[in-house]
Design a protein around this motif. Structure first.
Motif, short mmCIF file in Angstrom:
data_model
loop_
_atom_site.label_atom_id
_atom_site.label_comp_id
_atom_site.label_asym_id
_atom_site.label_seq_id
_atom_site.Cartn_x
_atom_site.Cartn_y
_atom_site.Cartn_z
N HIS A 86 35.95 -11.93 19.56
CA HIS A 86 34.90 -12.92 19.84
C HIS A 86 33.65 -12.20 20.33
N ARG A 114 40.59 -15.91 25.87
CA ARG A 114 39.96 -17.18 25.47
C ARG A 114 40.95 -18.04 24.69
N ALA A 142 41.00 -25.34 24.36
CA ALA A 142 41.88 -26.21 25.15
C ALA A 142 41.85 -27.66 24.70
N ARG A 168 49.26 -24.23 36.22
CA ARG A 168 50.62 -23.68 36.42
C ARG A 168 50.67 -22.22 35.98
N SER A 169 49.83 -21.88 34.99
CA SER A 169 49.88 -20.51 34.44
C SER A 169 48.93 -19.57 35.19
N HIS A 206 44.80 -14.73 15.91
CA HIS A 206 45.22 -15.56 14.77
C HIS A 206 45.67 -14.73 13.55
C1 CQM Z 1 45.14 -25.02 28.31
C2 CQM Z 1 46.30 -24.35 29.07
C3 CQM Z 1 46.02 -22.84 29.19
C4 CQM Z 1 46.38 -24.97 30.48
O1 CQM Z 1 47.33 -24.23 31.20
P1 CQM Z 1 48.16 -24.72 32.45
O2 CQM Z 1 49.50 -25.20 31.99
O3 CQM Z 1 48.15 -23.59 33.42
O4 CQM Z 1 47.32 -25.94 33.04
P2 CQM Z 1 47.87 -27.21 33.82
O5 CQM Z 1 48.63 -26.77 35.03
O6 CQM Z 1 48.57 -28.13 32.85
O7 CQM Z 1 46.51 -27.94 34.26
C5 CQM Z 1 45.59 -27.35 35.18
C6 CQM Z 1 44.27 -28.11 35.10
O8 CQM Z 1 43.66 -27.86 33.82
C7 CQM Z 1 43.44 -29.12 33.15
N1 CQM Z 1 43.79 -28.94 31.73
C8 CQM Z 1 45.00 -28.53 31.27
N2 CQM Z 1 44.98 -28.48 29.95
C9 CQM Z 1 43.74 -28.87 29.56
C10 CQM Z 1 43.15 -29.03 28.29
N3 CQM Z 1 43.83 -28.76 27.17
N4 CQM Z 1 41.88 -29.45 28.25
C11 CQM Z 1 41.18 -29.72 29.38
N5 CQM Z 1 41.72 -29.59 30.63
C12 CQM Z 1 42.98 -29.18 30.70
C13 CQM Z 1 44.42 -30.10 33.80
O9 CQM Z 1 43.98 -31.43 33.65
C14 CQM Z 1 44.41 -29.63 35.21
O10 CQM Z 1 43.19 -30.10 35.82
P3 CQM Z 1 43.17 -30.82 37.27
O11 CQM Z 1 43.57 -29.72 38.22
O12 CQM Z 1 41.75 -31.27 37.41
O13 CQM Z 1 44.18 -31.91 37.17
C15 CQM Z 1 47.69 -24.58 28.36
O14 CQM Z 1 47.93 -25.96 28.30
C16 CQM Z 1 47.75 -23.99 27.00
O15 CQM Z 1 48.07 -22.82 26.80
N6 CQM Z 1 47.45 -24.81 25.92
C17 CQM Z 1 47.49 -24.35 24.55
C18 CQM Z 1 46.14 -23.73 24.15
C19 CQM Z 1 46.17 -23.30 22.69
O16 CQM Z 1 47.18 -22.94 22.15
N7 CQM Z 1 44.98 -23.35 22.00
C20 CQM Z 1 44.89 -23.04 20.59
C21 CQM Z 1 44.96 -21.58 20.29
S1 CQM Z 1 43.58 -20.64 20.93
C22 CQM Z 1 42.31 -20.88 19.74
O17 CQM Z 1 42.48 -21.62 18.83
C23 CQM Z 1 41.04 -20.16 19.99
C24 CQM Z 1 39.96 -20.02 18.94
C25 CQM Z 1 39.84 -21.15 17.95
O18 CQM Z 1 40.13 -18.82 18.20
C26 CQM Z 1 38.66 -19.84 19.74
O19 CQM Z 1 38.64 -18.87 20.50
O20 CQM Z 1 37.73 -20.62 19.65
#
Ligand code: CQM
Length: 279
Positions: free
Chosen positions: A65, A81, A84, A115-116, A191
């Protein structure tokens, strides 16, 4: 195109929308391409294949990136990165054969504890104008994690949950991921570079793009005839790797269409809701 500037600045790009990217996407996903000459415009999310940034090779960081002259810029060195989630609102037809302008800026930066581990969420706003009107309004939620964060592992030995009637399935192969990266001009190595994904970022496979999963949800809704919905809210909730398939489903309810992506073992990786402004 104005030259990409630092965060806070608006970056603008104008181009004539040609049929090529839409046809290439149709071929990649084996989905119907609408009438690009006289039709109702591009389907929801197909704007992701237009008005792309073309960063200089010299501006790319180790993950592929850009690290400078880009919006958003990473919030610090050695961050991981991920895409999300976000919201996309179609406010009018985006048509091929006409010029369009995209304006991009960082709307907000939020530090959170997940959590992470620590998470930096950067909300990026894109407005696409055509014919003097904003036709697409979008917020992309990009998350940056420290390199030391815990990574998910791929669940092993779980039974296969076959696709059901009405499911929209994709075979997520390296060629599909590579071609999707190419179509979006995205050089993110997670990817397509398995050695980098495993040895540097610690993932058990190639990652399926967030936009590809969002698109699968929108296409599942289109295939199910949940037509006319203009607003998609979605989240990527868990990483999806290349050996885990992709099965999307969309179910129309009274107020909105609920949609999700799961892997072949039934693990949910993305969720979304589609609705019309009027419903
Ligand atoms: C996002 C991760 C790291 C959070 O990881 P976590 O489990 O540690 O988070 P959590 O404990 O569930 O939540 C912590 C806080 O974050 C918020 N939160 C939690 N999730 C989200 C979300 N999605 N969108 C917005 N906010 C979010 C959540 O609401 C909470 O906020 P609060 O404390 O205010 O309550 C985890 O859920 C994860 O790994 N998700 C999968 C991400 C993924 O696989 N993305 C696609 C591949 S990367 C990609 O396509 C790249 C690309 C195209 O190349 C490119 O760079 O542009």
């Amino acid at each position: 195109m104005s030259h990409p500037g630092p965060s806070g600045e608006v970056v603008q790009r104008t181009e004539l929308l040609l049929p090529g990217p839409a046809k290439a996407l149709g071929a990649l996903l084996d989905v119907p391409v609408p009438d690009l000459d006289r039709g109702e415009g591009l389907p929801l999310l197909w704007h992701w294949f237009y008005l792309l940034d073309h960063p200089a090779q010299a501006d790319l960081g180790p993950d592929g990136h850009p690290v400078r002259h880009c919006v958003p810029a990473p919030p610090g060195p050695d961050r991981r990165r991920m895409w999300a989630g976000g919201q996309v609102r179609a406010r009018g037809a985006l048509r091929c054969g006409e010029r369009a302008t995209r304006r991009t800026r960082v709307r907000s930066v939020q530090e959170k504890q997940g959590r992470s581990g620590p998470l930096t969420f950067v909300a990026v706003e894109h407005l696409i104008e055509q014919g003097g009107h904003v036709v697409v309004e979008e917020r992309q939620d990009i998350v940056y994690r420290p390199a030391s964060s815990a990574n998910p592992t791929a669940p092993e030995g779980a039974p296969i949950v076959p696709a059901a009637d009405g499911d929209w399935a994709l075979d997520v192969s390296p060629t599909l991921l590579f071609r999707f990266s190419a179509l979006t001009y995205n050089a993110h190595r997670i990817h397509y570079d398995r050695d980098y994904a495993r040895d540097v970022e610690g993932y058990p496979g190639l990652l399926t793009h967030g936009p590809l999963q969002a698109l699968a949800m929108a296409e599942a809704a289109r295939a199910a005839g949940c037509g006319g919905d203009q607003v998609l809210d979605y989240r990527l909730v868990s990483p999806l790797f290349d050996h885990q398939g992709l099965i999307a489903r969309a179910e129309e309810g009274s107020g909105e269409t609920a949609t999700a992506v799961r892997d072949i073992h039934g693990r949910r990786t993305a969720t979304g809701t589609l609705r019309s402004e009027g419903r």
